[in-house]
Write an enzyme that holds these catalytic residues in place. Structure first.
Site, PDB file in Angstrom:
ATOM      1  N   THR A  28     -20.631  34.588 -10.292  1.00 15.22           N
ATOM      2  CA  THR A  28     -20.794  33.129 -10.410  1.00 15.22           C
ATOM      3  C   THR A  28     -20.661  32.725 -11.879  1.00 15.22           C
ATOM      4  O   THR A  28     -21.110  33.444 -12.765  1.00 15.22           O
ATOM      5  CB  THR A  28     -22.197  32.733  -9.903  1.00 15.22           C
ATOM      6  OG1 THR A  28     -22.315  33.164  -8.545  1.00 15.22           O
ATOM      7  CG2 THR A  28     -22.417  31.231  -9.959  1.00 15.22           C
ATOM      8  N   SER A  30     -18.532  30.064 -15.098  1.00 16.36           N
ATOM      9  CA  SER A  30     -17.252  29.502 -15.544  1.00 16.36           C
ATOM     10  C   SER A  30     -16.205  30.588 -15.812  1.00 16.36           C
ATOM     11  O   SER A  30     -15.009  30.352 -15.601  1.00 16.36           O
ATOM     12  CB  SER A  30     -17.469  28.655 -16.795  1.00 16.36           C
ATOM     13  OG  SER A  30     -18.081  29.422 -17.803  1.00 16.36           O
ATOM     14  N   ASP A  81     -18.111  40.058 -12.424  1.00 13.03           N
ATOM     15  CA  ASP A  81     -18.993  38.934 -12.758  1.00 13.03           C
ATOM     16  C   ASP A  81     -19.068  38.763 -14.271  1.00 13.03           C
ATOM     17  O   ASP A  81     -18.763  39.684 -15.028  1.00 13.03           O
ATOM     18  CB  ASP A  81     -20.398  39.196 -12.182  1.00 13.03           C
ATOM     19  CG  ASP A  81     -21.228  37.918 -12.087  1.00 13.03           C
ATOM     20  OD1 ASP A  81     -20.757  36.840 -12.510  1.00 13.03           O
ATOM     21  OD2 ASP A  81     -22.374  37.999 -11.584  1.00 13.03           O
ATOM     22  N   LYS A  94     -28.235  38.091 -17.297  1.00 13.52           N
ATOM     23  CA  LYS A  94     -27.498  37.232 -16.383  1.00 13.52           C
ATOM     24  C   LYS A  94     -28.453  36.222 -15.755  1.00 13.52           C
ATOM     25  O   LYS A  94     -29.656  36.349 -15.838  1.00 13.52           O
ATOM     26  CB  LYS A  94     -26.835  38.073 -15.276  1.00 13.52           C
ATOM     27  CG  LYS A  94     -25.715  38.955 -15.806  1.00 13.52           C
ATOM     28  CD  LYS A  94     -24.949  39.666 -14.709  1.00 13.52           C
ATOM     29  CE  LYS A  94     -24.586  38.801 -13.548  1.00 13.52           C
ATOM     30  NZ  LYS A  94     -23.873  37.568 -13.907  1.00 13.52           N
ATOM     31  N   GLY A  95     -27.864  35.203 -15.138  1.00 16.58           N
ATOM     32  CA  GLY A  95     -28.688  34.229 -14.425  1.00 16.58           C
ATOM     33  C   GLY A  95     -28.688  32.848 -15.045  1.00 16.58           C
ATOM     34  O   GLY A  95     -29.402  31.962 -14.579  1.00 16.58           O
ATOM     35  N   GLU A 103     -26.527  38.154  -7.388  1.00 14.39           N
ATOM     36  CA  GLU A 103     -25.670  38.927  -8.300  1.00 14.39           C
ATOM     37  C   GLU A 103     -26.188  40.356  -8.438  1.00 14.39           C
ATOM     38  O   GLU A 103     -25.410  41.307  -8.437  1.00 14.39           O
ATOM     39  CB  GLU A 103     -25.629  38.241  -9.670  1.00 14.39           C
ATOM     40  CG  GLU A 103     -24.872  36.915  -9.630  1.00 14.39           C
ATOM     41  CD  GLU A 103     -24.945  36.115 -10.918  1.00 14.39           C
ATOM     42  OE1 GLU A 103     -24.128  35.205 -11.065  1.00 14.39           O
ATOM     43  OE2 GLU A 103     -25.809  36.382 -11.764  1.00 14.39           O
TER      44      GLU A 103
END
Ligand code: 5RP
Length: 219
Positions: A28, A30, A81, A94-95, A103
């Site tokens: 997930t 951009s 990712d 991450k997150g 994820e």
């Protein structure tokens, strides 16, 4: 070179990890969105596709992919990712987009985890980026108090609800010297669903885009 060009370049470099017959997991954010735009070009190599968030599922479906659940797909060959921070040891934070739990599940279910970043995300030590922690709503204040006791600054991501119906607390002022141990310790706090440190299961390959091109790190 601007940030978007770097994201497109690193997304393009990730395509070479998609071999014919791949069961593919997609993250997930951009950077991954740039990859999703390129996936129709390698459609014939993708046997199954699984997504880490509702947002990614929507985009994949817009491109005509039939997205399976992990339960339907079984283990996946490659998970691709982005990350908010990464070290040369391929430990990650991450997150930032709030999708950390799914994820982490997909990273865990993948034979190979390919992380794609631009060079602004490469750090010597994790923690400058506020650490996202997914918590069940009734435990939010309790978990925040735990972080205050560690002299960190937890901030509730107000108004944000994860795909799993939970809250996110972003923890500022951390210097994460031992990510493997810290991830394990935080995961044990009751009410914590997922911590945004990806160190117990780090990336296998880190692709880093810079002005000079895309380089690859492995441990
Ligand atoms: C989402 C994530 C993303 O991978 C991370 O936030 C990086 O996003 P972007 O590619 O937009 O910088 O962990 O939960």
């Amino acid at each position: 070179m601007d940030e978007i060009e770097k994201k497109v370049n690193v997304a393009r470099a990730a395509l070479e990890f998609i071999a014919p017959g791949t069961a593919l997991g997609i993250g997930t954010g951009s950077t991954v969105n740039c990859l999703i735009d390129l996936l129709p070009g390698v459609r014939d190599r993708i046997e199954r596709i699984v997504s880490s968030s509702r947002a990614t599922t929507r985009l994949l479906e817009d491109h005509g992919f039939d997205v399976m659940t992990l339960n339907e797909a079984g283990d996946i060959d490659v998970y691709i990712d982005g990350a908010d921070e990464a070290t040369k040891r391929l430990h990650l934070i991450k997150g930032g987009g709030g999708a950390l739990t799914r994820e982490k599940v997909l990273a865990g279910a993948a034979r190979r985890f390919v992380c794609i970043i631009d060079d602004s995300k490469l750090v010597g030590m994790l923690g400058s980026f506020p650490l996202p922690v997914e918590v069940i709503p009734m435990a939010q204040q309790f978990v925040m108090r735990k972080f205050l006791k560690m002299r960190a600054q937890p901030v509730w991501r107000e108004g944000f609800v994860t795909d799993n119906g939970n809250h996110i607390v972003d923890v500022h002022d951390l210097q994460i010297g031992n990510p493997v141990e810290f991830e394990q310790r935080l995961t044990q706090i009751p009410g914590v669903v997922t911590v945004g440190i990806f160190a117990q299961r780090p990336a296998d390959v880190l692709l880093i885009a810079s002005d000079d091109g895309v380089r690859e790190l492995r441990v």
